[in-house]
Design a protein around this motif. Structure first.
Motif, PDB file in Angstrom:
ATOM      1  N   UNK A 180       0.833  -1.204   0.000  1.00  0.00           N
ATOM      2  CA  UNK A 180       0.000   0.000   0.000  1.00  0.00           C
ATOM      3  C   UNK A 180       0.867   1.253   0.000  1.00  0.00           C
ATOM      4  N   UNK A 181       1.914   1.242   0.815  1.00  0.00           N
ATOM      5  CA  UNK A 181       2.817   2.392   0.864  1.00  0.00           C
ATOM      6  C   UNK A 181       3.495   2.607  -0.484  1.00  0.00           C
ATOM      7  N   UNK A 182       3.875   1.518  -1.146  1.00  0.00           N
ATOM      8  CA  UNK A 182       4.506   1.632  -2.461  1.00  0.00           C
ATOM      9  C   UNK A 182       3.532   2.209  -3.480  1.00  0.00           C
ATOM     10  N   UNK A 183       2.261   1.787  -3.400  1.00  0.00           N
ATOM     11  CA  UNK A 183       1.255   2.309  -4.320  1.00  0.00           C
ATOM     12  C   UNK A 183       1.029   3.800  -4.091  1.00  0.00           C
ATOM     13  N   UNK A 184       0.917   4.200  -2.834  1.00  0.00           N
ATOM     14  CA  UNK A 184       0.701   5.617  -2.518  1.00  0.00           C
ATOM     15  C   UNK A 184       1.860   6.464  -3.014  1.00  0.00           C
ATOM     16  N   UNK A 185       3.080   6.046  -2.684  1.00  0.00           N
ATOM     17  CA  UNK A 185       4.245   6.817  -3.113  1.00  0.00           C
ATOM     18  C   UNK A 185       4.380   6.798  -4.628  1.00  0.00           C
ATOM     19  N   UNK A 186       4.031   5.692  -5.249  1.00  0.00           N
ATOM     20  CA  UNK A 186       4.095   5.619  -6.698  1.00  0.00           C
ATOM     21  C   UNK A 186       3.157   6.608  -7.359  1.00  0.00           C
ATOM     22  N   UNK A 187       1.940   6.747  -6.817  1.00  0.00           N
ATOM     23  CA  UNK A 187       1.008   7.723  -7.362  1.00  0.00           C
ATOM     24  C   UNK A 187       1.556   9.144  -7.213  1.00  0.00           C
TER      25      UNK A 187
END
Length: 300
Positions: free
Chosen positions: A24-31
């Motif tokens: 989830x953290x990777x997805x948020x930072x990726x966005x």
């Protein structure tokens, strides 16, 4: 909001907030890095994380996203020594360039990355420019015995944008913890990490362990990775995910360091650095010890 479901988890206050999972953290930072978030979303994320605090899983996820999107230094014949530099000098000269050049003299490629995150501080990059070490506009092969410094924007513009939020909010963001753990290299690297507040030492160590990284952690000089030349700090190492203590903190603080100037401007610091490298002034004992600890880890 594209990240509203994440904000609901991390934005419930210090007691009610829930940590994100690594993915989830990777997805948020990726966005965020991909430019999919507006200023309101980024501000909400930064304030929520500032209140809650980052976990190891979250930091690993953030780093996963950055590493996957950043320009990476091509692999070299020896491990690259990475020096994040984001604080600069406030009271004492910034000796990160001296540390970098001493490590390069030991035959290692050295990469320094950073940007201005606080006004009125003298940056390591400014000193390096006066030492005729030019800034890179893009990643390229780095030779052994060479020092390179790149701006955060070169690594990824979205990461620089995240760090710049501090100028608006007046608060550090997750990006400030993130960049101090970032080794943007395609091959083996030794990260030199620093902390000001002791509680961050455990977080940084556990992130290095979780990501199977190699690095040396210690209390830095005003937030820089170079040690305070007046004292010997504790050094903790992580080698391919295995943690151990390298050296305990030594008691006592020197009243003066031979030759260390009182002025902290970039030109004075560059002149001092040249004099030390030329042997006209001694290498501060604490800095020499730090160089020895880093090189020993890199040679392991």
């Amino acid at each position: 909001m594209a990240i509203a479901h994440y904000i609901k988890e991390i934005g419930r206050g210090a007691r009610g907030a829930k940590a994100l999972e690594r993915a989830q953290a990777a997805d948020l930072m990726g966005q965020l890095l991909d430019g999919q978030l507006n200023d309101l979303e980024i501000g909400a994320f930064c304030v929520a994380m500032r209140i809650k605090g980052e976990t190891v899983e979250e930091m690993c996820g953030f780093l996963d996203a950055v590493q996957a999107r950043s320009q990476l230094l091509p692999a070299t014949t020896r491990p690259v020594i990475v020096l994040p530099s984001y604080n600069g000098a406030r009271k004492l000269p910034v000796l990160t360039p001296l540390l970098a050049l001493l490590l390069a003299r030991e035959g290692f490629p050295v990469l320094l990355h950073g940007m201005r995150t606080e006004a009125r501080r003298v940056l390591a990059s400014e000193v390096l420019q006066r030492l005729e070490v030019p800034a890179w506009g893009q990643m390229q092969p780095l030779a052994v015995g060479q020092v390179a410094h790149v701006a955060t924007e070169v690594l990824h513009p979205g990461l620089a944008r995240l760090l710049a939020v501090r100028q608006v909010l007046g608060l550090r963001t997750p990006g400030h913890s993130l960049v101090k753990l970032l080794a943007p290299c395609a091959g083996p690297a030794v990260l030199v990490g620093s902390y000001t507040h002791p509680e961050y030492s455990g977080l940084m160590r556990d992130v290095l362990i979780a990501r199977q990284m190699t690095g040396l952690l210690s209390r830095g000089l005003e937030g820089e990775v170079v040690c305070d030349p007046r004292r010997q700090p504790r050094y903790d190492a992580v080698w391919q995910g295995q943690a151990y203590c390298v050296a305990e903190q030594q008691a006592g603080t020197l009243a003066a360091v031979p030759g260390l100037p009182q002025a902290i401007d970039a030109q004075t610091t560059a002149d001092y650095t040249r004099a030390v490298l030329a042997g006209q002034l001694p290498v501060p004992q604490a800095v020499a010890a730090q160089v020895a600890h880093i090189t020993a880890l890199a040679q392991r």
